[in-house]
Design a protein around this motif. Sequence first.
Motif, mmCIF file in Angstrom:
data_model
loop_
_atom_site.group_PDB
_atom_site.id
_atom_site.type_symbol
_atom_site.label_atom_id
_atom_site.label_comp_id
_atom_site.label_asym_id
_atom_site.label_seq_id
_atom_site.Cartn_x
_atom_site.Cartn_y
_atom_site.Cartn_z
ATOM 1 N N PRO A 38 0.890 -1.438 -0.098
ATOM 2 C CA PRO A 38 0.411 -0.131 -0.308
ATOM 3 C C PRO A 38 1.264 1.337 0.085
ATOM 4 N N SER A 72 -2.365 4.840 -3.044
ATOM 5 C CA SER A 72 -3.499 5.178 -2.168
ATOM 6 C C SER A 72 -3.737 6.778 -2.215
ATOM 7 N N GLY A 104 -7.953 5.705 3.682
ATOM 8 C CA GLY A 104 -7.187 4.921 4.029
ATOM 9 C C GLY A 104 -5.752 3.748 3.738
ATOM 10 N N LYS A 105 -4.916 3.378 4.959
ATOM 11 C CA LYS A 105 -4.335 1.939 4.333
ATOM 12 C C LYS A 105 -5.268 1.123 4.074
ATOM 13 N N ALA A 108 -6.647 0.530 1.428
ATOM 14 C CA ALA A 108 -5.636 0.523 0.227
ATOM 15 C C ALA A 108 -5.670 -1.093 0.256
ATOM 16 N N ASP A 125 5.244 -2.778 3.583
ATOM 17 C CA ASP A 125 4.850 -0.915 3.898
ATOM 18 C C ASP A 125 5.728 -0.718 2.649
ATOM 19 N N ALA A 126 5.265 0.565 2.281
ATOM 20 C CA ALA A 126 5.907 1.273 0.887
ATOM 21 C C ALA A 126 7.054 2.414 1.594
ATOM 22 N N GLY A 199 3.875 -3.413 9.307
ATOM 23 C CA GLY A 199 2.948 -3.661 8.777
ATOM 24 C C GLY A 199 3.469 -4.275 7.352
ATOM 25 N N GLU A 220 -4.667 -3.303 11.209
ATOM 26 C CA GLU A 220 -3.243 -3.647 12.013
ATOM 27 C C GLU A 220 -4.423 -4.310 12.945
ATOM 28 N N ARG A 247 10.140 5.320 7.688
ATOM 29 C CA ARG A 247 9.821 7.219 8.111
ATOM 30 C C ARG A 247 8.419 7.165 9.409
ATOM 31 N N MET A 257 -3.128 7.882 14.542
ATOM 32 C CA MET A 257 -3.103 6.714 13.971
ATOM 33 C C MET A 257 -3.262 6.084 16.149
HETATM 34 O O1 LIG Z 1 -4.017 6.294 3.641
HETATM 35 C C1 LIG Z 1 -2.867 5.792 3.856
HETATM 36 C C2 LIG Z 1 -2.020 5.654 4.863
HETATM 37 C C3 LIG Z 1 -1.286 5.157 4.295
HETATM 38 N N1 LIG Z 1 -0.929 4.606 3.601
HETATM 39 C C4 LIG Z 1 0.599 3.381 3.224
HETATM 40 O O2 LIG Z 1 0.891 2.285 4.720
HETATM 41 C C5 LIG Z 1 2.030 1.738 5.106
HETATM 42 C C6 LIG Z 1 1.945 2.620 5.973
HETATM 43 O O3 LIG Z 1 1.945 3.539 6.632
HETATM 44 P P1 LIG Z 1 2.315 5.164 7.441
HETATM 45 O O4 LIG Z 1 2.060 5.934 7.451
HETATM 46 O O5 LIG Z 1 3.746 4.046 6.973
HETATM 47 O O6 LIG Z 1 2.079 3.999 8.937
HETATM 48 P P2 LIG Z 1 3.113 3.866 10.509
HETATM 49 O O7 LIG Z 1 4.039 5.267 10.621
HETATM 50 O O8 LIG Z 1 4.631 3.071 9.506
HETATM 51 O O9 LIG Z 1 2.458 2.875 11.121
HETATM 52 C C7 LIG Z 1 2.657 1.103 12.136
HETATM 53 O O10 LIG Z 1 1.179 2.195 12.379
HETATM 54 C C8 LIG Z 1 0.387 1.493 11.583
HETATM 55 C C9 LIG Z 1 -0.794 1.012 12.391
HETATM 56 O O11 LIG Z 1 -0.706 -0.194 12.775
HETATM 57 C C10 LIG Z 1 0.232 0.192 10.520
HETATM 58 O O12 LIG Z 1 -0.389 0.369 9.491
HETATM 59 C C11 LIG Z 1 1.253 0.167 9.622
HETATM 60 O O13 LIG Z 1 1.940 -0.340 8.871
HETATM 61 C C12 LIG Z 1 2.766 0.670 10.338
HETATM 62 O O14 LIG Z 1 4.374 0.761 9.382
HETATM 63 C C13 LIG Z 1 2.633 2.967 3.931
HETATM 64 O O15 LIG Z 1 3.340 2.093 2.652
HETATM 65 C C14 LIG Z 1 1.365 3.804 3.716
HETATM 66 O O16 LIG Z 1 2.133 4.671 2.343
HETATM 67 C C15 LIG Z 1 -2.023 4.072 2.790
HETATM 68 O O17 LIG Z 1 -1.165 3.177 1.647
HETATM 69 N N2 LIG Z 1 -2.954 4.817 2.623
#
Ligand SMILES: O=c1ccn([C@@H]2O[C@H](COP(=O)(O)OP(=O)(O)O[C@H]3O[C@H](CO)[C@@H](O)[C@H](O)[C@H]3O)[C@@H](O)[C@H]2O)c(=O)[nH]1
Length: 321
Positions: A38, A72, A104-105, A108, A125-126, A199, A220, A247, A257
Amino acid sequence: MLPQVEDWLRRRTSSAADWPVEELLEAKGGTTVSVVLPARDERETVGEIVAAIRRDLVDGAPLVDEVIVVDSRSTDDTAAVAAAAGALVVAQDDVLPQLPPMSGKGEALWKSMHVARGDLLVFVDADLRDFTSAFVGGLLGPLLTDPSVGYVKACYDRPFVSGGTTVAHGGGRVTELVARPLINMHWPLLAGVLQPLGGEYAGRRSLLERLPFVTGYGVELGLLVDVLEYAGLDAIAQVDLGTRVHRHQSAEALGGMSGQIMQTAWSRLERQGRVVRLEPPSTTLTQFRRVADGHEIRLSDVAVGERPPVIEVADHLRSAV
Ligand SMILES: O=c1ccn([C@@H]2O[C@H](COP(=O)(O)OP(=O)(O)O[C@H]3O[C@H](CO)[C@@H](O)[C@H](O)[C@H]3O)[C@@H](O)[C@H]2O)c(=O)[nH]1
Ligand SMILES: O=C(O)[C@H](O)COP(=O)(O)O
């Protein structure tokens, strides 16, 4: 810790080094594998992750059958970068466009379930830095070798990396401050899961398509609690993948979150008949930012929605994907 959890930890925890690719290839047989990323505005990292998976596990060794990036609603060129690296790219809102969009994730990932064809799905995760394809191999190990495992979570060390400074074990702030205490309070059988919010995880389609997907960042916790309820603790395994660097979001963003994660916990407690519902929890999060003459109030909505199990989506909608 409950004795069943100690026992589970011993039996169901392995590490990536336990799963060499040659052994996985032998175990794979006719099983098909989809890797799904995602991605929202991940142009900096998505290309390298896709390229590593393709190089090592598609072209190098035929372990992975397809690599899909769900774009997304990116505002950058994430989609183009991912496609150039060899991913099949789909836009989240182009999948089942007849349904009112959610966000949101979690949305996706749910949409990806209608595109991916694999018997096994691996989510990555990307935004990962220093990604290696051993992440994917490790997650597949228990699923390819033990039919009683249905869901595999990654675990890893999580440093906090900022401006050239690294704080060992300083990452995973929402995990440590919100998710782990909540899980220990309400689902102590899951207390052995080292990275409940990580993720990177994998599952059998046959299991995942029977579960609802919470939108946003509730996905999750929702899946973990629902897998426990639907399939039992023994269907879950975890694999140590070493170290994960990603990141980091601001404390303010992590507040949102955390709100979504608490809403998800509430929804599961309510569904499991474990709360006396006096009034629904507020979904408004109030935060403050320092400004010259005091504090600016910032209100956000941390409500989460929910998509039904994939198998409940009507055939006429599915055939229109
Ligand atoms: O609207 C969105 C928001 C995020 N993402 C992707 O989801 C992944 C994780 O998102 P991120 O914002 O980097 O989350 P984190 O701050 O890393 O949050 C952690 O905690 C979250 C809550 O459990 C999980 O969803 C994440 O995978 C986990 O890494 C990334 O590839 C994002 O690009 C989407 O595809 N759509
Ligand atoms: O999983 C988490 O707890 C959140 O993604 C926050 O992680 P971070 O503290 O490493 O940014």
